[in-house]
Design an enzyme around this catalytic site. Structure first.
Site, mmCIF file in Angstrom:
data_model
loop_
_atom_site.group_PDB
_atom_site.id
_atom_site.type_symbol
_atom_site.label_atom_id
_atom_site.label_comp_id
_atom_site.label_asym_id
_atom_site.label_seq_id
_atom_site.Cartn_x
_atom_site.Cartn_y
_atom_site.Cartn_z
ATOM 1 N N HIS A 131 75.484 17.840 51.958
ATOM 2 C CA HIS A 131 74.964 18.066 53.307
ATOM 3 C C HIS A 131 75.346 19.429 53.872
ATOM 4 C CE1 HIS A 131 78.939 17.349 55.116
ATOM 5 N NE2 HIS A 131 79.068 16.442 54.151
ATOM 6 N N ASP A 132 74.401 20.001 54.602
ATOM 7 C CA ASP A 132 74.604 21.242 55.365
ATOM 8 C C ASP A 132 74.874 22.467 54.501
ATOM 9 O OD1 ASP A 132 74.465 20.018 58.108
ATOM 10 O OD2 ASP A 132 76.164 18.900 57.294
ATOM 11 N N GLY A 149 80.086 19.641 51.146
ATOM 12 C CA GLY A 149 79.340 19.943 52.359
ATOM 13 C C GLY A 149 79.666 21.306 52.939
#
Length: 185
Positions: A131-132, A149
């Site tokens: 994520h991200d 992340g």
């Protein structure tokens, strides 16, 4: 062959054994292979090939002329305990090659809310992009490279096989990370 006055038609091919949600948008010239699953809120650009058994969930925007090889999981919920089902996004640019068993997760609202992958990347088997993360253009990820992340990989970087990149790290332009390396800061 197209002659003068003839029309060139590029058709979208969706195998009847694929499952495509009616809320997905598949551009002309895309190919969806047998047993692929395309969820709602997924946009797939022209010329993109989705191989057999690939799962793409949304919200996810995929550009043109990408290749997704079998058994990849694209656009799934982030692997973050803070995630509570908020709408987040995965964006993938153009002309990327994503090989077998790759996993790319959407962003989280605690950060930008979006995981982004640029153009012309070569991403080999078993790569995980959490994520991200932000991946630039013209990168190469060898097998089993893993991004935690909030990682940024800048243009033309090369990640060797089985390398690990810790949260919030930046791998700069034209960097080379050797195989089996663990980058912690």
């Amino acid at each position: 062959m197209c002659g003068e006055g003839s029309l060139s038609v590029i058709e979208t091919t969706i195998d009847p054994r694929a499952v495509v949600d009616p809320k997905a948008s598949i551009a002309e010239g895309a190919t969806i292979s047998p047993y692929a699953i395309i969820g709602p809120d997924v946009e797939i650009g022209a010329g993109t090939w989705v191989g057999p058994h690939v799962v793409i969930n949304g919200p996810c925007r995929i550009g043109k002329d990408n290749k997704f090889y079998q058994f990849s999981s694209i656009g799934e919920d982030p692997q973050d305990k803070k995630y509570k089902g908020e709408p987040t996004l995965l964006e993938i640019g153009d002309r990327n090659v994503i090989r077998e068993y790759c996993t790319f997760n959407r962003g989280t609202v605690q950060d930008k809310g979006t995981t982004k992958i640029g153009d012309d990347n070569w991403i080999m088997a078993y790569v995980h992009i959490a994520h991200d993360c932000e991946v630039g253009n013209n990168t190469i990820f060898a097998n089993n490279a893993t991004l935690a992340g909030h990682v940024t990989i800048e243009d033309y970087a090369i990640l060797g096989g089985a390398c690990l990149i810790h949260q919030f790290c930046v791998v700069g332009v034209h960097s080379f990370v050797g195989m089996g390396s663990a980058i912690a800061k």
